[in-house]
Write an enzyme that holds these catalytic residues in place. Sequence first.
Site, PDB file in Angstrom:
ATOM      1  N   ARG A   1      -3.585 -26.520  39.959  1.00 16.72           N
ATOM      2  CA  ARG A   1      -2.646 -25.437  40.257  1.00 16.72           C
ATOM      3  C   ARG A   1      -2.140 -24.710  38.999  1.00 16.72           C
ATOM      4  NH1 ARG A   1       0.653 -29.471  44.092  1.00 16.72           N
ATOM      5  NH2 ARG A   1      -0.578 -30.917  42.840  1.00 16.72           N
TER       6      ARG A   1
ATOM      7  N   ASN B   1       3.567 -28.942  38.528  1.00 15.57           N
ATOM      8  CA  ASN B   1       2.285 -28.628  39.149  1.00 15.57           C
ATOM      9  C   ASN B   1       1.870 -27.187  38.925  1.00 15.57           C
ATOM     10  OD1 ASN B   1       1.848 -31.232  40.353  1.00 15.57           O
ATOM     11  ND2 ASN B   1       3.495 -30.723  41.759  1.00 15.57           N
TER      12      ASN B   1
ATOM     13  N   ARG C   1       6.794 -19.739   3.126  1.00 17.23           N
ATOM     14  CA  ARG C   1       5.809 -20.569   3.822  1.00 17.23           C
ATOM     15  C   ARG C   1       5.116 -21.573   2.903  1.00 17.23           C
ATOM     16  NH1 ARG C   1       0.468 -18.552   3.281  1.00 17.23           N
ATOM     17  NH2 ARG C   1       0.399 -16.648   2.061  1.00 17.23           N
TER      18      ARG C   1
ATOM     19  N   ALA D   1       8.856  -2.375 -16.287  1.00 19.43           N
ATOM     20  CA  ALA D   1       8.526  -1.956 -14.921  1.00 19.43           C
ATOM     21  C   ALA D   1       7.134  -1.338 -14.865  1.00 19.43           C
ATOM     22  CB  ALA D   1       9.567  -0.963 -14.424  1.00 19.43           C
TER      23      ALA D   1
END
Length: 485
Positions: free
Chosen positions: A18, A231, A337, A427
């Site tokens: 199901r 189910n 991460r 920079a």
Amino acid sequence: MANPDIAIVILAAGKGTRLKSALAKVLHRAGGRPLVEHVVRACQPLKSREIIAVVGHQAEDVTAAVAPLGVKTALQQPQRGTGHAMQVARRAIPARVKFAILLPGDAPLIRTETLAALAAAHRESGAAATILSAEIENPAGYGRIVRRDDGSVSAIVEDSALSADQRAIREINSSIYCFSLDKLWPCLASLKPQNVHKELYLTDAIAVLRQKGENVQAVLAADPDEVLGCNTRSDLAAVDAVFRRRKRAAVMDDGVTLELPDTIVIDPNVTIGADTRIEPGVQLLGHTRIGAGCTVRAGSILSDAVLEDNVLVKPYSIVTASHLSTGVQVGPFAHLRDGARLEENARVGNFVEVKKSVLGEGVKSMHLTYLGDARIGNGTNIGAGTITCNYDGVNKNPTTIGKRVFIGSDSALVAPVRIGDGAYVGAGSVITKNVPPDALGLARGQQVNKLGWAEMRRREMAVIAKPAKSRSRKKAKRKTSRMKK
Ligand code: UD1
Ligand code: MG
């Protein structure tokens, strides 16, 4: 709570038709874990003789999920129903074990206390079988408990076989039972596939026990949520919601503030210290550990992250497998991460990605930057748009930046490269060689100013533009006079 005379059997061989899924039913997740893992964890504190999972559909994957939890498996191939599954489990149950607690692998909300109460009731009454039942609002789909006048159970009738009268029964079979095995085994042997699915239903064993004059009891679960089975996808969502609610309630009891709690997802292994505040739409996943006095603002997702105390995660930040020390601030829209480590009071701002890098105390990297495979000393400032060029197409190379360094905006640091303590990088530099301590590293084109150039340019443009403009005006005039006619 030791129960050496009990074996626990978890039925986990079914396909879960199901769910319409390629994944075995008991491996679907709710509340941050596979369904079957919840069931095993509820059983473990009972300290039974064995925990046996009956596996069949995708047996290898299900075994891989339960074996690390100390569960043995019995292979049911093919799957011919819950009664057949218990016959298969018999081979794995040691001979001298007196009782079995049987549970379906798809009903993950069951709690240890309820199982202990079921076993105690079973021992006390001396029944052949004790069923855990529940009264639920919408019993459709479940087997129903049919009781006799004396309160004992006469049968379990599956939903598909209910008579009109029986359909009104709201007491359902949870599929969690305690059996006296000497009584159960002869009944299992006599089961027949008397249903459209041609399966051996364990529920039919209850009627067989009654026919033999055995006593069958049912005890009601105090909380009907505990027996909810999965189910369908809707069932999974409903069960997940219950787990999430339980976890949120637990962290709030520990002194954590949750704003709009229903929007917050917290995995079971997450821990959070007191006076931490979690804003709407946050997900705290895996083994994330959060200290006291932290704030995790809206929409952030933390997986296997460690936050010490007083850390601020601003909105929509992603933190995965990273360590944020006391006083760190990140975001909005930061991405940390794979082993990023930020030491005390370091700050990472918007659109900054940090991978496998250590940022020392008080380091600031506030805007539009990629730091990968880098070590950055205390007090260093990383200008907007800085990129560590850590990948040469073959290898990942390290960038080492000393203490109190100033990296000017829009610099590319081509690794491997070292910037010494106290150095400056101008920079817009593309730094390919090491910069010594206290030096200025400058690697960009020389600026040329051409005086009066712009004024000259404007005059030239005016001359070129004039005839074209007058031509187009005449055209437009002709067009409008035609339209008037
Ligand atoms: C079952 C009960 C029903 C009860 C409901 C509660 C039967 C016949 N019916 O119905 O009375 O109200 O649980 O949730 O028992 N399994 C196997 N091998 C098999 C078949 C199933 O291991 O051959 C496992 C499944 O993986 C599942 C469990 O047994 O974990 C229950 O099977 P399922 O098909 O979900 O039974 P339900 O229709 O829910
Ligand atoms: Mg089921």
